[in-house]
Design an enzyme around this catalytic site. Structure first.
Site, PDB file in Angstrom:
ATOM      1  CB  ALA A  83      10.731  -5.372  -5.215  1.00 44.44           C
ATOM      2  CD  GLU A  84       8.636  -5.783   0.015  1.00 42.23           C
ATOM      3  OE1 GLU A  84       9.271  -5.688   1.078  1.00 42.23           O
ATOM      4  OE2 GLU A  84       7.856  -4.907  -0.385  1.00 42.23           O
ATOM      5  CB  SER A  85      13.523 -10.577   0.738  1.00 36.96           C
ATOM      6  OG  SER A  85      13.049 -11.612  -0.131  1.00 36.96           O
TER       7      SER A  85
END
Length: 297
Positions: free
Chosen positions: A189-191
């Site tokens: 989800a982040e990167s």
């Protein structure tokens, strides 16, 4: 896109690449969504993003710069001030735009060298610097986290990555008692598993740690994959304990800061955070079902 990299942010964020030698591949499958992995994925088109080998006897950098401004869409991921300092860079970087994409990504590079015990950064190749003392640092600049943007991506069908950073994720998950499925969901989800990601708010690396969060959880180099994962998982463990194992609230805290969750008595009313929380839940469920299989799906 509001704002580009400031001089201080470049210096503060691009201290080093992962400490271990290796190759980072960007592999794109039929769904058009990139995966950043250390091994090529069968059935996808893979290109080399970067290669890195650590220089021997590398000196620690001395640092000094202003911390990056928080994201205007959500509260910072940690509310304390960063404790590290960075050496000023020689010039600013003008990133080169990448191909059009719902979440715009640009890439660039800076040269890094140590002079008089101070690490310097410049976008122009410096003269009179020995090759052994010169490093080229590549980065990927993202406007926001992967699950925060990309409105056209179906997270119920996006290809999962169950192979990247296996030992680092397993070790940190075991140490802090967090499910590997949750760790992979947050990294995705982040990167989207890009260890060189840098957001406009200053979040860094695989788990997009803000400088204050990195300092808070003992991360000296947010671009070292093992340190980034360990710090991010330590923060996740803290959030899950704070919210009695509630992944929805923990994910909201990871995105917007636990202060925002506490003030709102639940998931903050930020569109980005609400989208992020929903997508993390979908990814976590899918990773629970797929872990134990081989390859990225």
């Amino acid at each position: 896109m509001r704002g580009w990299l400031r001089l201080g942010m470049i210096a503060a964020s691009l201290v080093a690449l992962p400490a271990s030698a290796g190759t980072l591949y960007k592999c794109v499958g039929a769904d058009g969504v990139p995966a950043y992995v250390s091994k090529r994925i069968a059935g996808t088109s893979c290109t080399v993003v970067s290669q890195y080998r650590p220089a021997p006897n590398r000196k620690a950098a001395r640092v000094s710069a202003s911390p990056p401004a928080p994201s205007p869409k959500a509260a910072p991921k940690a509310e304390s001030a960063p404790t590290s300092t960075i050496a000023p860079a020689a010039v600013a970087v003008a990133p080169k735009p990448a191909a059009a994409h719902p979440q715009r990504v640009v890439s660039g590079q800076v040269y890094s060298f140590i002079k008089d015990g101070v690490r310097n950064y410049t976008s122009a190749r410096p003269r009179g610097v020995a090759v052994s003392n010169l490093r080229t640092i590549h980065y990927s600049y993202i406007e926001t986290c992967y699950a925060c943007g990309n409105p056209g991506v179906d997270f119920g069908a996006v290809r999962l990555n169950t192979v990247a950073y296996e030992s680092e994720i397993a070790s940190a998950a075991r140490e802090y008692g967090v499910e590997e499925a949750i760790v992979r969901a947050i990294i995705h989800a982040e990167s989207s598993f890009n260890p060189l990601a840098l957001s406009h708010a200053g979040a860094m690396g695989l788990m997009q740690l803000m400088p204050a969060t990195a300092a808070r959880f003992g991360v000296a180099d947010a671009y070292d994959a093992a340190q980034n994962i360990r710090g991010g998982v330590k923060y996740l463990a803290f959030l899950l304990k704070r919210y009695n194992g509630d992944l929805t609230l923990a994910a909201a805290g990871y995105n917007a800061g636990e202060g925002a969750v506490d003030r709102n008595g639940g998931v903050p009313p930020y569109a980005e955070t609400q989208r992020y929380v929903q997508r993390v839940g979908v990814l976590a469920t899918r990773y629970r079902s797929n872990l134990g299989t081989v390859g990225a799906r």
